[in-house]
Write a protein that holds these residues in place. Structure first.
Motif, PDB file in Angstrom:
ATOM      1  N   ASP A 135       0.891  -1.238   0.035  1.00  0.00           N
ATOM      2  CA  ASP A 135       0.021   0.078  -0.019  1.00  0.00           C
ATOM      3  C   ASP A 135       1.018   1.134   0.036  1.00  0.00           C
ATOM      4  O   ASP A 135       0.481   2.111  -0.726  1.00  0.00           O
ATOM      5  CB  ASP A 135      -0.884  -0.045   1.253  1.00  0.00           C
ATOM      6  N   GLU A 136       2.015   1.350   0.702  1.00  0.00           N
ATOM      7  CA  GLU A 136       2.891   2.270   0.766  1.00  0.00           C
ATOM      8  C   GLU A 136       3.587   2.562  -0.749  1.00  0.00           C
ATOM      9  O   GLU A 136       3.495   3.706  -0.965  1.00  0.00           O
ATOM     10  CB  GLU A 136       4.088   2.240   1.612  1.00  0.00           C
ATOM     11  N   LEU A 137       3.941   1.525  -1.274  1.00  0.00           N
ATOM     12  CA  LEU A 137       4.274   1.651  -2.694  1.00  0.00           C
ATOM     13  C   LEU A 137       3.211   2.301  -3.476  1.00  0.00           C
ATOM     14  O   LEU A 137       3.450   3.178  -4.514  1.00  0.00           O
ATOM     15  CB  LEU A 137       4.700   0.294  -3.203  1.00  0.00           C
ATOM     16  N   LEU A 138       1.808   2.017  -3.338  1.00  0.00           N
ATOM     17  CA  LEU A 138       0.873   2.447  -4.234  1.00  0.00           C
ATOM     18  C   LEU A 138       0.675   3.912  -3.882  1.00  0.00           C
ATOM     19  O   LEU A 138       0.163   4.802  -4.734  1.00  0.00           O
ATOM     20  CB  LEU A 138      -0.580   1.778  -3.900  1.00  0.00           C
ATOM     21  N   THR A 139       1.157   4.522  -2.623  1.00  0.00           N
ATOM     22  CA  THR A 139       1.155   5.829  -2.642  1.00  0.00           C
ATOM     23  C   THR A 139       2.138   6.691  -3.557  1.00  0.00           C
ATOM     24  O   THR A 139       2.109   7.634  -3.678  1.00  0.00           O
ATOM     25  CB  THR A 139       1.220   6.540  -1.287  1.00  0.00           C
ATOM     26  N   LYS A 140       3.195   5.913  -3.752  1.00  0.00           N
ATOM     27  CA  LYS A 140       4.307   6.643  -4.684  1.00  0.00           C
ATOM     28  C   LYS A 140       3.967   6.588  -6.268  1.00  0.00           C
ATOM     29  O   LYS A 140       4.381   7.261  -6.957  1.00  0.00           O
ATOM     30  CB  LYS A 140       5.760   5.779  -4.668  1.00  0.00           C
ATOM     31  N   VAL A 141       3.322   5.399  -6.604  1.00  0.00           N
ATOM     32  CA  VAL A 141       2.918   5.252  -7.901  1.00  0.00           C
ATOM     33  C   VAL A 141       1.366   5.141  -7.907  1.00  0.00           C
ATOM     34  O   VAL A 141       0.739   4.242  -8.346  1.00  0.00           O
ATOM     35  CB  VAL A 141       3.615   4.094  -8.752  1.00  0.00           C
ATOM     36  N   TRP A 142       0.773   6.284  -7.505  1.00  0.00           N
ATOM     37  CA  TRP A 142      -0.648   6.080  -7.553  1.00  0.00           C
ATOM     38  C   TRP A 142      -1.518   6.601  -9.004  1.00  0.00           C
ATOM     39  O   TRP A 142      -2.793   6.223  -9.048  1.00  0.00           O
ATOM     40  CB  TRP A 142      -1.317   7.176  -6.433  1.00  0.00           C
ATOM     41  N   LYS A 143      -0.768   7.080  -9.739  1.00  0.00           N
ATOM     42  CA  LYS A 143      -1.216   7.429 -11.176  1.00  0.00           C
ATOM     43  C   LYS A 143      -1.438   6.360 -12.044  1.00  0.00           C
ATOM     44  O   LYS A 143      -0.164   5.958 -12.634  1.00  0.00           O
ATOM     45  CB  LYS A 143      -0.523   8.444 -11.669  1.00  0.00           C
ATOM     46  N   GLU A 144      -2.223   5.345 -11.978  1.00  0.00           N
ATOM     47  CA  GLU A 144      -2.359   4.390 -12.890  1.00  0.00           C
ATOM     48  C   GLU A 144      -1.361   3.190 -12.813  1.00  0.00           C
ATOM     49  O   GLU A 144      -0.536   3.178 -13.938  1.00  0.00           O
ATOM     50  CB  GLU A 144      -2.652   4.955 -14.501  1.00  0.00           C
ATOM     51  N   PRO A 145      -0.930   2.766 -11.633  1.00  0.00           N
ATOM     52  CA  PRO A 145      -0.012   1.665 -11.487  1.00  0.00           C
ATOM     53  C   PRO A 145      -0.359   0.463 -12.505  1.00  0.00           C
ATOM     54  O   PRO A 145      -1.640   0.003 -12.650  1.00  0.00           O
ATOM     55  CB  PRO A 145       0.124   1.433 -10.122  1.00  0.00           C
ATOM     56  N   ALA A 146       0.833  -0.076 -13.001  1.00  0.00           N
ATOM     57  CA  ALA A 146       0.418  -1.232 -13.883  1.00  0.00           C
ATOM     58  C   ALA A 146       0.509  -2.789 -13.124  1.00  0.00           C
ATOM     59  O   ALA A 146      -0.375  -3.537 -13.255  1.00  0.00           O
ATOM     60  CB  ALA A 146       1.198  -1.146 -15.189  1.00  0.00           C
ATOM     61  N   PHE A 147       1.761  -2.916 -12.749  1.00  0.00           N
ATOM     62  CA  PHE A 147       1.932  -4.203 -11.970  1.00  0.00           C
ATOM     63  C   PHE A 147       3.059  -3.850 -11.039  1.00  0.00           C
ATOM     64  O   PHE A 147       4.111  -2.940 -11.271  1.00  0.00           O
ATOM     65  CB  PHE A 147       2.360  -4.985 -13.054  1.00  0.00           C
ATOM     66  N   PHE A 148       3.178  -4.885 -10.052  1.00  0.00           N
ATOM     67  CA  PHE A 148       4.609  -5.127  -9.015  1.00  0.00           C
ATOM     68  C   PHE A 148       5.432  -6.048  -9.903  1.00  0.00           C
ATOM     69  O   PHE A 148       4.717  -6.954 -10.724  1.00  0.00           O
ATOM     70  CB  PHE A 148       4.045  -5.848  -7.937  1.00  0.00           C
ATOM     71  N   GLN A 163      -1.904 -17.654 -13.917  1.00  0.00           N
ATOM     72  CA  GLN A 163      -2.485 -16.888 -12.758  1.00  0.00           C
ATOM     73  C   GLN A 163      -1.116 -16.124 -12.227  1.00  0.00           C
ATOM     74  O   GLN A 163      -0.312 -16.550 -11.828  1.00  0.00           O
ATOM     75  CB  GLN A 163      -2.882 -18.097 -11.861  1.00  0.00           C
ATOM     76  N   PHE A 164      -1.905 -15.062 -11.753  1.00  0.00           N
ATOM     77  CA  PHE A 164      -0.993 -14.028 -11.095  1.00  0.00           C
ATOM     78  C   PHE A 164      -1.585 -13.642  -9.765  1.00  0.00           C
ATOM     79  O   PHE A 164      -2.814 -13.310  -9.613  1.00  0.00           O
ATOM     80  CB  PHE A 164      -0.821 -12.681 -11.853  1.00  0.00           C
ATOM     81  N   VAL A 165      -0.977 -13.708  -8.546  1.00  0.00           N
ATOM     82  CA  VAL A 165      -1.346 -13.117  -7.371  1.00  0.00           C
ATOM     83  C   VAL A 165      -1.307 -11.579  -7.604  1.00  0.00           C
ATOM     84  O   VAL A 165      -0.754 -10.802  -8.263  1.00  0.00           O
ATOM     85  CB  VAL A 165      -0.240 -13.388  -6.163  1.00  0.00           C
ATOM     86  N   THR A 166      -2.374 -10.992  -6.862  1.00  0.00           N
ATOM     87  CA  THR A 166      -2.931  -9.432  -6.894  1.00  0.00           C
ATOM     88  C   THR A 166      -2.835  -8.873  -5.606  1.00  0.00           C
ATOM     89  O   THR A 166      -3.232  -9.601  -4.652  1.00  0.00           O
ATOM     90  CB  THR A 166      -4.016  -9.370  -7.735  1.00  0.00           C
ATOM     91  N   TRP A 167      -2.671  -7.460  -5.807  1.00  0.00           N
ATOM     92  CA  TRP A 167      -2.950  -6.539  -4.553  1.00  0.00           C
ATOM     93  C   TRP A 167      -3.679  -5.514  -4.933  1.00  0.00           C
ATOM     94  O   TRP A 167      -3.072  -4.735  -5.713  1.00  0.00           O
ATOM     95  CB  TRP A 167      -1.668  -6.657  -3.641  1.00  0.00           C
ATOM     96  N   ARG A 168      -4.674  -5.077  -4.406  1.00  0.00           N
ATOM     97  CA  ARG A 168      -5.607  -4.140  -4.856  1.00  0.00           C
ATOM     98  C   ARG A 168      -5.811  -4.049  -6.452  1.00  0.00           C
ATOM     99  O   ARG A 168      -5.761  -2.963  -7.050  1.00  0.00           O
ATOM    100  CB  ARG A 168      -4.950  -2.713  -4.497  1.00  0.00           C
ATOM    101  N   GLY A 169      -5.864  -5.219  -6.908  1.00  0.00           N
ATOM    102  CA  GLY A 169      -6.134  -5.413  -8.413  1.00  0.00           C
ATOM    103  C   GLY A 169      -5.162  -5.174  -9.336  1.00  0.00           C
ATOM    104  O   GLY A 169      -5.263  -5.512 -10.417  1.00  0.00           O
ATOM    105  N   ILE A 170      -3.895  -5.191  -8.747  1.00  0.00           N
ATOM    106  CA  ILE A 170      -2.623  -4.896  -9.421  1.00  0.00           C
ATOM    107  C   ILE A 170      -1.890  -6.353  -9.389  1.00  0.00           C
ATOM    108  O   ILE A 170      -1.598  -6.857  -8.202  1.00  0.00           O
ATOM    109  CB  ILE A 170      -1.914  -3.701  -9.088  1.00  0.00           C
ATOM    110  N   PRO A 171      -1.449  -6.621 -10.544  1.00  0.00           N
ATOM    111  CA  PRO A 171      -0.686  -8.217 -10.581  1.00  0.00           C
ATOM    112  C   PRO A 171       0.655  -7.992  -9.803  1.00  0.00           C
ATOM    113  O   PRO A 171       1.430  -6.940 -10.126  1.00  0.00           O
ATOM    114  CB  PRO A 171      -0.664  -8.521 -11.885  1.00  0.00           C
ATOM    115  N   LEU A 172       1.302  -8.987  -9.076  1.00  0.00           N
ATOM    116  CA  LEU A 172       2.538  -9.237  -8.695  1.00  0.00           C
ATOM    117  C   LEU A 172       3.105  -9.988  -9.696  1.00  0.00           C
ATOM    118  O   LEU A 172       2.985 -11.226 -10.094  1.00  0.00           O
ATOM    119  CB  LEU A 172       2.647  -9.706  -7.412  1.00  0.00           C
ATOM    120  N   ILE A 173       3.976  -9.672 -10.670  1.00  0.00           N
ATOM    121  CA  ILE A 173       4.594 -10.135 -11.655  1.00  0.00           C
ATOM    122  C   ILE A 173       5.905 -10.765 -11.197  1.00  0.00           C
ATOM    123  O   ILE A 173       6.885  -9.981 -10.970  1.00  0.00           O
ATOM    124  CB  ILE A 173       4.747  -9.188 -12.949  1.00  0.00           C
ATOM    125  N   PRO A 174       6.159 -12.110 -11.579  1.00  0.00           N
ATOM    126  CA  PRO A 174       7.593 -12.752 -10.996  1.00  0.00           C
ATOM    127  C   PRO A 174       8.618 -12.596 -12.085  1.00  0.00           C
ATOM    128  O   PRO A 174       8.482 -12.529 -13.160  1.00  0.00           O
ATOM    129  CB  PRO A 174       7.199 -14.049 -10.862  1.00  0.00           C
TER     130      PRO A 174
END
Length: 310
Positions: free
Chosen positions: A165-178, A208-219
């Motif tokens: 969530d803290e990362l999302l405060t840094k890239v809050w404008k249309e983040p694409a993926f972790f 299948q990808f794990v997500t957080w707040r609807g944003i996928p975590l890409i390995p």
């Protein structure tokens, strides 16, 4: 060799196999990975191998005002100033020369073409190196382009929902993926499940990808792991969003795919055929807030798995 089965002498397996055709696979290369990062980036063609990133200087100095309906005489006067020395990105080459003895390609190319397979495996290795450079290159890699204001440190060590969530405060404008190492995704899944918020999954590219707040975590196994710690990146993608873009050179001689060329260099007096394989690429972050990183997250496994369910 013969076999005695139930008192009857018959042809044995080892001898019979001499008349049989074995089904042969192409060579399997264990280092091949899905390379999701290269699939998810927007790739921008670069003329003459140079990409100049122009930016506005002092954007807060651009003056505008909301005037009263009957008072337009006090309009502010302004202009937009550009940086005088913008950064320029130069395409980087990942290259090698493949040597194949003509005797090998002439005699042993059935059922699989030796030159084709040698090229395929070498190109796969070059593309793996490309993804590593996009993440780790000291000049243009993602990790080297994160500004200090976009760096976050974990609250407890392991990657938690609060950290993402803290990362999302840094890239809050249309983040694409972790983007992170598979070990970090596993560690995040444990932490999220332990807190009663198991992360949902989403299907992309048939996986299948794990997500957080609807944003996928890409390995990606190219994100470095050292001393049980790694990093989690968050990206915004595309030039229209002022995010991260990949750069490549179009129209190469011997082009096999965008930015990748294969050129025959000839056969020397030792009957060795040589092929020059080159991939030209780079990566640019168009705005500082298009990229952020969670530093030094711990990915060590639990010593007591009962802790997960406390």
């Amino acid at each position: 060799m013969t076999a005695n089965v139930g008192g009857t002498v018959a042809l044995g397996d080892n001898a019979a196999r001499q008349l049989a055709n074995a089904t042969k696979t192409v060579p399997q290369l264990s280092t091949i990975s899905p390379r999701w990062l290269t699939h998810l980036l927007q790739w921008v063609p670069v003329e003459a191998g140079i990409y100049r990133l122009n930016k506005v200087k002092n954007p807060e100095a651009i003056k505008v005002a909301c005037t009263q309906r009957e008072d337009e005489s006090q309009l502010p006067r302004t202009y937009v100033e550009y940086e005088e020395r913008p950064r320029e990105y130069f395409l980087n080459a990942v290259s090698t020369v493949l040597d194949v003895h003509t005797r090998i390609s002439d005699l042993y190319s059935s059922p699989h073409d030796q030159i084709k397979e040698q090229l395929r495996l070498t190109i796969e290795t070059i593309k793996e190196n490309q993804e590593s450079q996009l993440i780790n290159n000291a000049d243009y890699g993602l990790l080297s382009q994160v500004v200090d204001e976009q760096r976050v440190f974990p609250l407890t060590g392991a990657p938690t929902p609060d950290d993402l969530d803290e990362l999302l405060t840094k890239v809050w404008k249309e983040p694409a993926f972790f983007l992170t190492h598979p070990l970090a995704i596993a560690a995040f899944g444990r932490e999220a499940t332990r807190r009663g918020t198991p992360p949902p999954t989403v299907s992309l590219f048939g996986s299948q990808f794990v997500t957080w707040r609807g944003i996928p975590l890409i390995p990606s196994d190219k994100v470095p792991v050292a001393d049980g710690k790694t990093k989690v990146l968050l990206l915004r993608i595309g030039d229209k969003r002022q995010g991260v873009v990949g750069l490549y050179q179009p129209g190469l001689a011997g082009e096999q795919s965008p930015g990748l060329s294969v050129r025959f260099m000839g056969i020397n007096n030792h009957a060795i055929a040589s092929y020059l394989i080159s991939l030209y690429c780079s990566l640019a972050v168009l705005a500082d807030d298009g990229l952020a990183v969670l530093e030094d997250v711990e990915v060590g496994k639990y010593h007591d798995y009962a802790d997960i369910y406390k």
